[in-house]
Design an enzyme around this catalytic site. Sequence first.
Site, short mmCIF file in Angstrom:
data_model
loop_
_atom_site.label_atom_id
_atom_site.label_comp_id
_atom_site.label_asym_id
_atom_site.label_seq_id
_atom_site.Cartn_x
_atom_site.Cartn_y
_atom_site.Cartn_z
N GLU A 57 0.85 -1.20 0.00
CA GLU A 57 0.00 0.00 0.00
C GLU A 57 0.88 1.24 0.00
O GLU A 57 1.84 1.32 0.77
CB GLU A 57 -0.90 0.07 1.25
CG GLU A 57 -2.05 -0.90 1.31
CD GLU A 57 -2.91 -0.65 2.55
OE1 GLU A 57 -2.85 0.46 3.12
OE2 GLU A 57 -3.63 -1.58 2.96
N GLU A 100 -13.50 5.79 -0.91
CA GLU A 100 -14.43 4.88 -0.24
C GLU A 100 -15.18 5.64 0.85
O GLU A 100 -14.64 5.95 1.91
CB GLU A 100 -13.67 3.69 0.35
CG GLU A 100 -12.96 2.86 -0.71
CD GLU A 100 -12.04 1.81 -0.11
OE1 GLU A 100 -12.55 0.85 0.51
OE2 GLU A 100 -10.81 1.97 -0.22
N LYS A 146 -15.52 4.46 4.86
CA LYS A 146 -14.38 4.20 5.74
C LYS A 146 -14.44 5.13 6.95
O LYS A 146 -14.75 6.31 6.83
CB LYS A 146 -13.06 4.43 4.98
CG LYS A 146 -12.78 3.41 3.90
CD LYS A 146 -11.32 3.43 3.47
CE LYS A 146 -10.44 2.87 4.55
NZ LYS A 146 -9.02 2.75 4.12
N GLU A 162 -9.05 9.48 4.97
CA GLU A 162 -9.24 8.04 4.77
C GLU A 162 -10.22 7.73 3.65
O GLU A 162 -10.15 6.67 3.03
CB GLU A 162 -9.75 7.40 6.07
CG GLU A 162 -8.69 7.22 7.13
CD GLU A 162 -7.67 6.15 6.77
OE1 GLU A 162 -8.07 5.12 6.20
OE2 GLU A 162 -6.47 6.37 7.04
#
Length: 396
Positions: free
Chosen positions: A273, A327, A330, A336
Amino acid sequence: MKSLRSVGGCVVVVLLLVGFVHKGYVTAKAFTGTYGINYGRIANNIPSPNEVVRLLKAAKLKNVRIYDADHSVLDAFRGSGLDLVIGLPNEFVKDMSSNADHALTWVRANVQAYVPDTHIVGIAVGNEVLGGSDLDLQSALYGAVKNIYNATRKLELDRVVQITTAHSQAVFANSYPPSACIFKEDVAQNMKKLLELFTQMGSPFCLNAYPFLAYMGSPDQIDINYALFNPTDGVYDEKTKLHYDNMLDAQIDAAYAALEDAGFGKMEVIVTETGWASDGDPNEGAATPENARTYNYNLRKRLAKRKGTPRRPKSMLKAYIFALFNENSKPGPTSERNFGLYKPDGTISYDIGFPGLKSSSSVSSRLSFKGHGAQTWHWSSLLVLIACASSSFLFL
């Protein structure tokens, strides 16, 4: 794979698959090439898995990681030719560690039932377990990895699927300068057992590395250009006499230093990541579309060079980008929810050379990356093509 060029106007092109046939399956490493993407799905507004496959193929993103083994995703990837690493979520780790039969059942249902048509090349057992707050979970990780691996061996999938687990930088006692990095004392015992097992399996050390988070933690001490791959004086490591012109290379070499200190100097480090947020809370001022575009554009150029780090110049750097989509479900700070290269509607968050979902059939990239491209094939058969052409095949 390197490009195959014609000789005298005619060339015999053989599709060289990574690995060999083993009892009906094509073996493969979990990561071929240099560039991959994390397909996170903690959202209620992102495209369907079938649309995602179309997007990935249009963007020529062959290496993909997901964080579970959702069957709708596995079905969508069937026959796509894309390499998929699936995840065993943290909540299953303790059960898999204590019950080998459950591990066998899980592998049978989520891997054996899909390969080779769905090209599952890896299983990530847990995510960022060591260095976390759950000590029981940390202790269970080794057993879960071992039982999942033994299950792949029993089902004759061990030559097809690579077993890994990803670590955050919380496993390190220090990482500056890179040569001074060692594992934290409270994770060293569990880490050593795990690394010994990974050495036997031939698995790499997987690192989640975020210059974004490092910069956010010390903005007064870190040059943001160093974090973004922009021109800068960089950092000089007195012990190794190595110079670093970007933070990601330094973070990776810190992991190599820790591995050497622990006695595992030959293990490869792969970045599972890395990314940069395009939006954030008021105290996350570095999370902007421009910074995210700069980081991801420069990272893509960095990976296209197919070179290693200062400490491991001959070991080609490989990285999965976080993430495919923003997203919206999250938890945590606003950043985030804003790491995606794409918005939920499939349009690009910013331009680093990838097409959007809605225009993937007609839009070609305005940015050229030498050495990048993709070639897909049906993995259930081996093909030998005879062609007269002067062309090259480029692989991510």
